[in-house]
Every structure is written in structure tokens, then in C-alpha cells.
Design a protein around this motif. Sequence first.
Motif, PDB file in Angstrom:
ATOM      1  N   ASN A  61      25.099 -43.297  20.998  1.00  0.00           N
ATOM      2  CA  ASN A  61      26.300 -44.001  21.426  1.00  0.00           C
ATOM      3  C   ASN A  61      27.318 -43.937  20.292  1.00  0.00           C
ATOM      4  OD1 ASN A  61      27.909 -45.421  23.129  1.00  0.00           O
ATOM      5  ND2 ASN A  61      26.732 -47.303  23.083  1.00  0.00           N
ATOM      6  N   MET A  63      30.986 -41.955  18.984  1.00  0.00           N
ATOM      7  CA  MET A  63      32.153 -41.119  19.280  1.00  0.00           C
ATOM      8  C   MET A  63      32.627 -40.494  17.981  1.00  0.00           C
ATOM      9  SD  MET A  63      34.409 -43.210  22.041  1.00  0.00           S
ATOM     10  CE  MET A  63      35.568 -41.863  22.175  1.00  0.00           C
ATOM     11  N   ARG A 107      33.014 -46.292  24.547  1.00  0.00           N
ATOM     12  CA  ARG A 107      32.139 -45.169  24.869  1.00  0.00           C
ATOM     13  C   ARG A 107      31.750 -45.260  26.336  1.00  0.00           C
ATOM     14  NH1 ARG A 107      30.712 -40.056  23.430  1.00  0.00           N
ATOM     15  NH2 ARG A 107      28.503 -39.763  23.510  1.00  0.00           N
ATOM     16  N   GLN A 116      32.118 -45.505  16.233  1.00  0.00           N
ATOM     17  CA  GLN A 116      33.208 -44.562  16.470  1.00  0.00           C
ATOM     18  C   GLN A 116      33.810 -44.170  15.128  1.00  0.00           C
ATOM     19  OE1 GLN A 116      36.206 -45.970  19.161  1.00  0.00           O
ATOM     20  NE2 GLN A 116      37.286 -44.029  19.177  1.00  0.00           N
TER      21      GLN A 116
END
Length: 139
Positions: A61, A63, A107, A116
Amino acid sequence: MSGENRKLAAAGPIAPPGGVLRVGPLQGEMTQSFLIRLAARYGMALRDLLTVIVDVGGLPNVMGRARPDSEVYLNQGARDRVAQLCRVPQDHLLRALPAWAQEEPRRRFATGPAAQFHHTAEKVRRWGPACPACTARRT
């Protein structure tokens, strides 16, 4: 990443192994720099530490990707796991790490811990007294 680390990531809360010392942040340190030091204490690379922290059902999870000039933002679930791993209370991490609670990552996963990476000047704070090179010298 080993199957054992995947099981740890899917298990929820993390129980730090015995014998691992507390890893505290330096005042003004970038979150990514702090996580790199934490990963080194556990004998792993940053990407492996992030897998333990933010994998949801075996899927990362996260980015973006880590670069030397990036900063990583974590959601509350990921921040909770990092606090468990480094054995430092959330309020201490919040005071020391400028990007600790800056922005919640977005996400495709609706729940679970997330990270992220940001690389733009408006998202990445200029390095102060705790740049990566300074941090490495002090730890």
C-alpha cells in the motif's frame, strides 16, 4: 521479502523482537531518513521495512518510490506501526519529524496502513540540521 516478513505484515500490530534497541528520531529529521535508520537497526532495507509496515493482504500500500531527495508521508495506521517498531511514543515522533503527520496518503486500498513518497519542492521540506549525511554521522 521472506515469507516470514509477509506473515508479520499481514498479522496487524507488530511486536518488536527482543534485544532491538529503541531508535529515536533527530529533531528536524526527514521521515524517510528516520525510516532508513530504523530499517538498518532491524537489518533490512527501507523497501523491506515498508513492506512490513504497509502491506495489506500481501499487497504493498505504497504510492511512488523512494529516491534520495524524497520524503514519505504515512497514514495513521502506518505511523502506529512505526511507533511500535522504534519504541518511541507518537507525540515524540510528531515533535521531531516535520512530515510525520503532514498528509494522509491516498491509495486504491480503503483501509490499512499506507505510505506515499513525494519528490516536489513544495512537498519536501528543505533539509535542516538533520539531513541524511548529518544523520548518518550522528548515529
